[in-house]
Motif scaffolding. Structure first.
Motif, PDB file in Angstrom:
ATOM      1  N   VAL A  68       0.880  -1.088   0.077  1.00  0.00           N
ATOM      2  CA  VAL A  68      -0.097  -0.140  -0.021  1.00  0.00           C
ATOM      3  C   VAL A  68       0.888   1.227  -0.087  1.00  0.00           C
ATOM      4  N   MET A  69       0.340   2.392  -0.588  1.00  0.00           N
ATOM      5  CA  MET A  69       1.178   3.489  -0.634  1.00  0.00           C
ATOM      6  C   MET A  69       0.207   4.902  -0.583  1.00  0.00           C
ATOM      7  N   GLY A  70       0.697   5.886   0.035  1.00  0.00           N
ATOM      8  CA  GLY A  70       0.069   7.149  -0.036  1.00  0.00           C
ATOM      9  C   GLY A  70       1.057   8.310  -0.302  1.00  0.00           C
ATOM     10  N   SER A  71       0.464   9.158  -1.320  1.00  0.00           N
ATOM     11  CA  SER A  71       1.575  10.184  -1.573  1.00  0.00           C
ATOM     12  C   SER A  71       0.678  11.300  -1.885  1.00  0.00           C
ATOM     13  N   ILE A  72       1.321  12.698  -1.880  1.00  0.00           N
ATOM     14  CA  ILE A  72       0.965  14.086  -1.956  1.00  0.00           C
ATOM     15  C   ILE A  72       2.190  14.774  -2.532  1.00  0.00           C
ATOM     16  N   VAL A  73       1.796  15.583  -3.582  1.00  0.00           N
ATOM     17  CA  VAL A  73       2.692  16.527  -4.173  1.00  0.00           C
ATOM     18  C   VAL A  73       2.035  18.028  -3.332  1.00  0.00           C
ATOM     19  N   GLN A  74       3.252  18.439  -2.714  1.00  0.00           N
ATOM     20  CA  GLN A  74       2.580  19.808  -2.054  1.00  0.00           C
ATOM     21  C   GLN A  74       3.671  21.021  -2.482  1.00  0.00           C
ATOM     22  N   GLN A  75       3.068  22.248  -2.730  1.00  0.00           N
ATOM     23  CA  GLN A  75       3.952  23.343  -3.133  1.00  0.00           C
ATOM     24  C   GLN A  75       3.982  24.061  -1.660  1.00  0.00           C
ATOM     25  N   ILE A  76       5.511  24.222  -1.433  1.00  0.00           N
ATOM     26  CA  ILE A  76       5.707  25.041  -0.367  1.00  0.00           C
ATOM     27  C   ILE A  76       6.362  26.526  -0.759  1.00  0.00           C
ATOM     28  N   GLY A  77       5.554  27.412  -0.825  1.00  0.00           N
ATOM     29  CA  GLY A  77       5.878  28.513  -1.336  1.00  0.00           C
ATOM     30  C   GLY A  77       6.219  29.774  -0.132  1.00  0.00           C
ATOM     31  N   HIS A 119       4.454  18.835   8.387  1.00  0.00           N
ATOM     32  CA  HIS A 119       3.617  17.938   8.925  1.00  0.00           C
ATOM     33  C   HIS A 119       2.343  17.717   8.274  1.00  0.00           C
ATOM     34  N   ARG A 120       1.779  18.541   7.595  1.00  0.00           N
ATOM     35  CA  ARG A 120       0.596  18.101   6.910  1.00  0.00           C
ATOM     36  C   ARG A 120       1.014  17.127   5.451  1.00  0.00           C
ATOM     37  N   GLY A 121       2.128  17.413   4.865  1.00  0.00           N
ATOM     38  CA  GLY A 121       2.616  16.297   3.796  1.00  0.00           C
ATOM     39  C   GLY A 121       2.670  15.241   4.190  1.00  0.00           C
ATOM     40  N   TYR A 122       3.608  15.028   5.399  1.00  0.00           N
ATOM     41  CA  TYR A 122       3.737  13.537   5.986  1.00  0.00           C
ATOM     42  C   TYR A 122       2.315  13.111   6.407  1.00  0.00           C
ATOM     43  N   GLY A 123       1.450  13.761   6.979  1.00  0.00           N
ATOM     44  CA  GLY A 123       0.286  13.381   7.496  1.00  0.00           C
ATOM     45  C   GLY A 123      -0.631  12.960   6.598  1.00  0.00           C
ATOM     46  N   THR A 124      -0.637  13.614   5.491  1.00  0.00           N
ATOM     47  CA  THR A 124      -1.681  13.170   4.217  1.00  0.00           C
ATOM     48  C   THR A 124      -1.199  11.872   3.573  1.00  0.00           C
ATOM     49  N   HIS A 127      12.320  16.337  -3.549  1.00  0.00           N
ATOM     50  CA  HIS A 127      12.180  17.672  -4.001  1.00  0.00           C
ATOM     51  C   HIS A 127      11.684  17.432  -5.587  1.00  0.00           C
ATOM     52  N   LEU A 128      10.834  18.168  -5.945  1.00  0.00           N
ATOM     53  CA  LEU A 128      10.334  18.246  -7.272  1.00  0.00           C
ATOM     54  C   LEU A 128      10.636  19.418  -7.933  1.00  0.00           C
ATOM     55  N   ASP A 129      10.111  20.165  -8.661  1.00  0.00           N
ATOM     56  CA  ASP A 129      10.338  21.211  -9.701  1.00  0.00           C
ATOM     57  C   ASP A 129       9.981  22.662  -8.645  1.00  0.00           C
ATOM     58  N   ALA A 130      10.752  23.699  -8.697  1.00  0.00           N
ATOM     59  CA  ALA A 130      10.578  24.794  -7.904  1.00  0.00           C
ATOM     60  C   ALA A 130      10.519  24.379  -6.282  1.00  0.00           C
ATOM     61  N   GLY A 131       9.342  24.875  -5.795  1.00  0.00           N
ATOM     62  CA  GLY A 131       9.079  24.527  -4.379  1.00  0.00           C
ATOM     63  C   GLY A 131       8.355  23.481  -4.255  1.00  0.00           C
ATOM     64  N   ALA A 132       7.885  22.480  -5.253  1.00  0.00           N
ATOM     65  CA  ALA A 132       6.897  21.556  -4.898  1.00  0.00           C
ATOM     66  C   ALA A 132       7.710  20.300  -4.370  1.00  0.00           C
ATOM     67  N   ARG A 133       7.025  19.348  -3.473  1.00  0.00           N
ATOM     68  CA  ARG A 133       7.786  18.396  -2.704  1.00  0.00           C
ATOM     69  C   ARG A 133       6.877  17.077  -2.815  1.00  0.00           C
ATOM     70  N   GLU A 134       7.261  16.049  -3.019  1.00  0.00           N
ATOM     71  CA  GLU A 134       6.336  14.850  -2.869  1.00  0.00           C
ATOM     72  C   GLU A 134       6.683  13.967  -1.438  1.00  0.00           C
ATOM     73  N   PHE A 135       5.674  13.833  -0.700  1.00  0.00           N
ATOM     74  CA  PHE A 135       5.733  13.026   0.579  1.00  0.00           C
ATOM     75  C   PHE A 135       5.182  11.790   0.222  1.00  0.00           C
ATOM     76  N   THR A 136       5.911  10.636   0.432  1.00  0.00           N
ATOM     77  CA  THR A 136       5.504   9.391   0.094  1.00  0.00           C
ATOM     78  C   THR A 136       5.456   8.242   1.306  1.00  0.00           C
ATOM     79  N   ALA A 137       4.337   7.654   1.552  1.00  0.00           N
ATOM     80  CA  ALA A 137       4.446   6.528   2.768  1.00  0.00           C
ATOM     81  C   ALA A 137       4.188   5.486   2.012  1.00  0.00           C
ATOM     82  N   LEU A 138       4.845   4.308   2.194  1.00  0.00           N
ATOM     83  CA  LEU A 138       4.903   2.930   1.483  1.00  0.00           C
ATOM     84  C   LEU A 138       5.263   1.805   2.397  1.00  0.00           C
ATOM     85  N   GLY A 139       4.249   0.665   2.497  1.00  0.00           N
ATOM     86  CA  GLY A 139       4.505  -0.342   3.330  1.00  0.00           C
ATOM     87  C   GLY A 139       3.746  -1.235   3.059  1.00  0.00           C
ATOM     88  N   THR A 140       3.733  -2.445   3.662  1.00  0.00           N
ATOM     89  CA  THR A 140       2.983  -3.682   3.382  1.00  0.00           C
ATOM     90  C   THR A 140       1.945  -3.721   4.375  1.00  0.00           C
TER      91      THR A 140
END
Length: 291
Positions: free
Chosen positions: A49-58, A101-106, A132-145
């Protein structure tokens, strides 16, 4: 195709979870010892299972000089350390810490939602990453079994842990149950005052730079405090720390004017005691090879 409103699982993730819930071959991130350990603890893998979010931190917060928020000439000699938890508008990087916190939590919330859809009781061996993605965007990912215990009794919610299967087995045998992945994050800023510049100068020799010591100590302490707060709010009895990372860098708000910033992150698993009758195993689980 209906446009996603941002609530619940993204459509692609929801479809993946429905396919997994329908049955068929499952995937796993478990090692052989982890899978065997989980069997000892009464769990079977049901899918990756996996959860992810791309968040702009401007907006990271107040990024000026760390001397602000001090009082008069005191800062010229020994400036204060301003953490992201300070109850003031000079709290430095509070918006940035809230975004982390919001990125990891989501990401973790979407991972456990996916686990619930496929009928899991928990997620083990969770790997949390931020890229770190483009500009200020970051991807937070949680991956497990995702894992499930046999029988008709189900927990009220899905548990999550960074621990591998064999460690989960040891905890369960000893009467402890992982409940939640917990974390604490803090960022602090400190102006390089006169004393700090003197102690860190080329001719100072081998001496402690008390300003840097204070910055690092305050940042770690604040991250640990926020970590402990999450453990308390989860209703757990304690926690196992998996990592305690720190990075520091300097900024130059203006010419010949230097400050230092530190960021501390603590991750771990909250634990709940469910019985006291069993003694903890004293050695690693051993499996005899088949001949």
């Amino acid at each position: 195709m209906t446009e996603w409103d941002g609530q619940g699982l993204p459509p692609v993730a929801a479809a993946r979870a429905r396919r997994a819930a329908a049955g068929g071959p499952w995937t796993s991130l478990l090692s052989a010892p982890a899978a065997a350990g989980l069997r000892v603890a009464g769990f079977e893998p049901v899918g990756e299972v996996m959860g992810s979010i791309v968040q702009q931190i401007g907006w990271t917060g107040y990024g000026g000089c760390g001397i602000y928020g001090s009082y008069g000439g005191y800062a010229l000699w020994a400036a204060p350390t301003i953490t992201s938890s300070a109850p003031t508008r000079f709290a430095g990087f509070a918006p940035y810490v809230d975004a982390l916190h919001r990125g990891y939590g989501t990401a973790m919330s979407r991972m456990t939602q996916e686990a619930a859809v496929i009928g899991a009781d928990g997620v083990v061996g969770v790997d949390l990453t931020m890229s770190h993605l483009d500009a200020g965007a970051r991807e937070f990912t949680a991956l497990g079994t995702a894992v499930r215990a046999p029988g008709g009794t189900r927990p009220r919610r899905v548990f999550s842990t960074h621990l591998p299967g064999q460690d989960v087995a040891k905890l369960v045998v000893a009467g402890w149950m992982p409940t939640d992945l917990v974390y604490g994050i803090s960022v602090a800023i400190r102006h390089d005052d006169w004393q700090t510049r003197r102690e860190s100068s080329w001719g100072a020799g081998n001496t402690e730079v008390s300003g840097y010591t204070e910055l690092i100590t305050h940042t770690r302490a604040d991250a640990r405090r926020r970590f402990g707060k999450q453990v308390h709010e989860s209703g757990a009895d304690g926690a196992i720390v998996s990592s305690m990372d720190l990075q520091a860098w300097e900024i130059e708000p203006s010419d010949n004017h230097r400050d230092h910033i530190a960021e501390a992150v603590v991750f771990g698993t909250a634990l709940l005691r469910f019985h006291t009758g069993a003694a903890a195993p004293t050695r690693t689980l051993t499996f005899l090879p088949l001949r």
